[in-house]
Design a protein around this motif. Structure first.
Motif, PDB file in Angstrom:
ATOM      1  N   ALA A 137       0.841  -1.201   0.000  1.00 33.70           N
ATOM      2  CA  ALA A 137       0.000   0.000   0.000  1.00 33.70           C
ATOM      3  C   ALA A 137       0.874   1.249   0.000  1.00 33.70           C
ATOM      4  N   PHE A 138       0.396   2.265  -0.695  1.00 30.07           N
ATOM      5  CA  PHE A 138       1.106   3.550  -0.716  1.00 30.07           C
ATOM      6  C   PHE A 138       0.075   4.674  -0.705  1.00 30.07           C
ATOM      7  N   PRO A 139       0.252   5.685   0.150  1.00 33.14           N
ATOM      8  CA  PRO A 139      -0.743   6.769   0.256  1.00 33.14           C
ATOM      9  C   PRO A 139      -0.515   7.842  -0.808  1.00 33.14           C
ATOM     10  N   PHE A 140      -0.909   7.560  -2.044  1.00 29.78           N
ATOM     11  CA  PHE A 140      -0.628   8.483  -3.148  1.00 29.78           C
ATOM     12  C   PHE A 140      -1.215   9.874  -2.912  1.00 29.78           C
ATOM     13  N   ALA A 141      -2.466   9.945  -2.446  1.00 26.26           N
ATOM     14  CA  ALA A 141      -3.102  11.250  -2.231  1.00 26.26           C
ATOM     15  C   ALA A 141      -2.391  12.026  -1.131  1.00 26.26           C
ATOM     16  N   ASP A 142      -2.054  11.357  -0.045  1.00 25.73           N
ATOM     17  CA  ASP A 142      -1.317  12.021   1.035  1.00 25.73           C
ATOM     18  C   ASP A 142       0.046  12.509   0.551  1.00 25.73           C
ATOM     19  N   TYR A 143       0.696  11.696  -0.248  1.00 30.85           N
ATOM     20  CA  TYR A 143       2.004  12.063  -0.779  1.00 30.85           C
ATOM     21  C   TYR A 143       1.894  13.306  -1.661  1.00 30.85           C
ATOM     22  N   ALA A 144       0.853  13.339  -2.508  1.00 27.46           N
ATOM     23  CA  ALA A 144       0.653  14.513  -3.364  1.00 27.46           C
ATOM     24  C   ALA A 144       0.437  15.763  -2.515  1.00 27.46           C
ATOM     25  N   ARG A 145      -0.355  15.643  -1.471  1.00 24.35           N
ATOM     26  CA  ARG A 145      -0.590  16.796  -0.604  1.00 24.35           C
ATOM     27  C   ARG A 145       0.695  17.230   0.091  1.00 24.35           C
ATOM     28  N   SER A 146       1.544  16.284   0.444  1.00 26.43           N
ATOM     29  CA  SER A 146       2.805  16.644   1.104  1.00 26.43           C
ATOM     30  C   SER A 146       3.715  17.447   0.180  1.00 26.43           C
ATOM     31  N   LEU A 147       3.497  17.324  -1.132  1.00 28.86           N
ATOM     32  CA  LEU A 147       4.283  18.084  -2.105  1.00 28.86           C
ATOM     33  C   LEU A 147       3.647  19.423  -2.442  1.00 28.86           C
ATOM     34  N   GLY A 148       2.499  19.707  -1.854  1.00 33.74           N
ATOM     35  CA  GLY A 148       1.806  20.955  -2.150  1.00 33.74           C
ATOM     36  C   GLY A 148       0.818  20.852  -3.288  1.00 33.74           C
ATOM     37  N   LEU A 149       0.520  19.634  -3.724  1.00 37.42           N
ATOM     38  CA  LEU A 149      -0.461  19.419  -4.772  1.00 37.42           C
ATOM     39  C   LEU A 149      -1.815  19.074  -4.148  1.00 37.42           C
ATOM     40  N   VAL A 150      -2.839  19.018  -4.967  1.00 36.58           N
ATOM     41  CA  VAL A 150      -4.140  18.535  -4.500  1.00 36.58           C
ATOM     42  C   VAL A 150      -4.108  17.010  -4.509  1.00 36.58           C
ATOM     43  N   GLY A 151      -4.493  16.404  -3.413  1.00 31.29           N
ATOM     44  CA  GLY A 151      -4.563  14.952  -3.325  1.00 31.29           C
ATOM     45  C   GLY A 151      -5.943  14.524  -2.874  1.00 31.29           C
ATOM     46  N   ILE A 152      -6.588  13.669  -3.653  1.00 39.91           N
ATOM     47  CA  ILE A 152      -7.961  13.260  -3.351  1.00 39.91           C
ATOM     48  C   ILE A 152      -8.030  11.737  -3.324  1.00 39.91           C
ATOM     49  N   LEU A 153      -8.448  11.189  -2.199  1.00 40.92           N
ATOM     50  CA  LEU A 153      -8.648   9.745  -2.076  1.00 40.92           C
ATOM     51  C   LEU A 153     -10.110   9.437  -2.366  1.00 40.92           C
TER      52      LEU A 153
END
Length: 599
Positions: free
Chosen positions: A503-519
């Protein structure tokens, strides 16, 4: 400071029209990096997170702009890392020039650190032209030939530049002496039209046909109007190879969509029943999805004579530019008054879109992977560019998305490698910062290399006129296409040791980069999430929890494939019950278009 050979390399590339180089630094190219620093007002260096990403971006730049893509890597490991992206360009006939460093000339042949036999390493992928610069007098003609051959042959070329040579004074004009080369700048172009007799022979075959099928590939991307007119004249349907998806719009009633394992039922039916095949700009490899040998008369158009009659035994082979050849052919074609074949195709296409909608709306655990594509299709901005990764995502990209006129899209066709969706999207966005881009990937490709590309997206997006870059990730915890291939082709159950992904939290990772992340974890949230992503003021990633048990069914299931599937189930496939239920729904919808079925 006097001009070095590195300055000359970049200056010459600039004179050829190159404005952007994709790469990653290393001490084996320090001379070239210094020159890039001095030239940064005229030449942009795009720092990738990995050399493979740089090569993918160079390939994408070539695909979407028609220009030569250029990538740069250091000696040894950097050069090696380029290879997968360069093979992607080679397989899809894209012009890319790779510039790589090498050990100093005096050290070559001495097993020096990071010394690799680059001439041999690149000889296959850049077989049309790979050369090592040994003296400054070579620089001008090496760059000229690498650029010209890459463009003319639509292939990969490579220039190897030893470390010490990069700092030597440039020789702008070789001496006028024996054994020197004096080259010039200027692109070659192939505006080739077949001979009149050959065109008449092709027209005779096409005019005689009663059930004409057209297959358009990447070589037909510039011939949209001509393809449509030929189809109208002949009462034909148009199927598309995967790289030719943007050749004609999918909203035309006689466009049957993709062909092959990832293709549609109307394309399969058309090829199975046609009596004449016109193949335009395609090297589609799977003969089992073309007419049976002897069933149809054939005409093929390709700019490369080596690609003619290698997929189907054609009666007439035309070497020529697709658009110009079709233009020359059109006056010779007779309008078919009997439209029965066309009407049959159009009815099959209408039914098929109903099948796809029914399949997309089937219940799944938790989200049917077809649903995001079905919901995305009508929401695609008019001038968007789409990129896609290999895997089961490519099946839904090929079938469910309706490309409209003006859209562009691509993926790894000939190589079918994992990983290009994100770097393709990045390069597209750099080339067209005012156009929205959608990148589609599975969780396997994202874990392999895609998440690295998100770092660059986060770093660069503020420079774009339109910041929209939507990354759609199908997160099913499974290397899904290979899992289904194990079942259907190998007759083996799913091997969880090789197929299950962490498992990998893609949405959380995107948010950590300053992007919009939506699960997205519920089917009813898919449409809303897509709307939010397409309205965002920055790039957005949608992590969609999809069901790996929904099969990417081929348009025609053979007896052998069915036998293999049963064999896999009998081996206690860990998802046997779920796959049987999902497959039954797909089969039912294929028969009845979803009418009368309850979820």
């Amino acid at each position: 400071m006097s001009m070095t050979t590195s300055d000359q390399i970049l200056q010459r590339l600039h004179e050829w029209g190159v404005r952007r180089i994709f790469g990653y630094p290393g001490d084996g190219i320090n001379g070239l990096l210094g020159a890039l620093d001095r030239m940064q007002d005229r030449m942009e260096f795009v720092q990738a997170r990995h050399e493979e990403l740089a090569a993918f971006m160079a390939c994408s730049h070539a695909k979407f702009t028609g220009e030569v893509g250029v990538c740069l890597a250091t000696s040894g490991p950097g050069a090696i890392h380029l290879l997968n992206g360069l093979y992607d360009a080679k397989a899809d006939h894209q012009p890319v020039v790779a510039i790589v460093g090498q050990a100093a000339r005096a050290a070559m042949g001495g097993d020096y650190q990071q010394e690799v036999d680059l001439q041999s390493l690149f000889k296959d992928v850049a077989h049309e032209y790979v050369q090592t610069a040994m003296v400054p007098e070579q620089i001008r003609h090496l760059i000229d030939r690498a650029m010209r051959i890459a463009h003319d042959q639509r292939t990969v070329t490579c220039i190897i530049v030893p470390h010490d040579l990069q700092e030597l004074p440039a020789v702008l004009e070789p001496p006028r002496a024996h054994s020197t080369i004096h080259s010039g700048i200027g692109m070659t172009g192939k505006h080739v039209v077949p001979a009149a007799d050959d065109l008449r022979a092709a027209a005779e075959v096409l005019n005689a046909g009663k059930k004409v099928a057209i297959l358009a590939g990447a070589g037909a991307l510039g011939a949209t109007d001509e393809l449509i007119e030929v189809a109208e004249r002949l009462g034909a349907g148009i199927a598309k190879a995967l790289l030719g998806k943007a050749a004609v719009p999918d909203d035309l009633p006689f466009v049957t969509g993709s062909i092959g394992l990832l293709g549609t039922q109307p394309s399969w039916e058309m090829m199975s029943q046609c009596d004449t095949l016109l193949m335009v700009g395609s090297s589609f490899p799977y003969s089992e999805y073309l007419p049976e040998e002897g069933q149809a008369r054939g005409v093929q158009i390709d700019i490369d004579g080596r690609k003619l009659s290698i997929r189907y035994p054609m009666e007439v082979n035309l070497v020529g530019d697709s658009r110009l050849t079709l233009q020359a052919l059109l006056p010779l074609l007779q309008r078919k008054e009997d439209r029965g074949w066309r009407e049959q195709i159009e009815q099959q296409v209408r039914d098929w879109w109903g099948v796809l909608e029914a399949r997309a709306r089937n219940s799944a655990d938790p989200i049917n992977p077809q649903l995001p594509f079905w919901e995305l299709s009508p929401r695609l901005p008019e001038d968007c560019i789409l990129t896609c990764d290999s895997g089961s995502t490519a099946a839904w990209y090929a079938r469910d998305l309706k490309f409209r006129r003006g859209m562009m899209g691509s993926l790894s066709g000939g190589l079918a490698t994992m990983g290009p969706a994100i770097p393709y999207a990045l390069a597209a966005k750099l080339a067209y910062p005012h156009r929205p881009v959608v990148a589609i990937s599975g969780d396997g490709a994202m874990q392999m290399i895609g998440i690295n590309g998100l770092v660059t997206i986060a770093h660069r997006y503020k420079d774009w006129a339109d910041p929209r870059l939507v990354v759609l990730v199908l997160d099913n915890g499974d290397l899904n296409m290979v899992t289904w291939e194990q079942r259907i082709m190998g007759g083996d159950r799913k091997f969880e040791g090789s197929q299950v992904l962490p498992a990998f939290p893609f949405a959380d990772y995107a948010r950590s980069l300053g992007l919009v992340g939506i699960l997205v974890e519920r089917p009813e949230a898919v449409a809303t999430a897509l709307d939010e992503a397409l309205r965002a003021d920055r790039p957005a990633l949608l992590q969609i929890k999809s069901d790996p048990k929904v099969p990417p069914l081929p348009p025609h299931v053979t007896a052998q494939q069915a036998k293999s599937y049963v064999k896999a189930l009998m081996q206690r496939d860990p998802e046997a019950i779920g796959t049987v239920k999902a497959s039954a729904k797909e089969w039912w919808d294929g028969l009845f278009g979803g009418r009368g079925r309850r979820s």
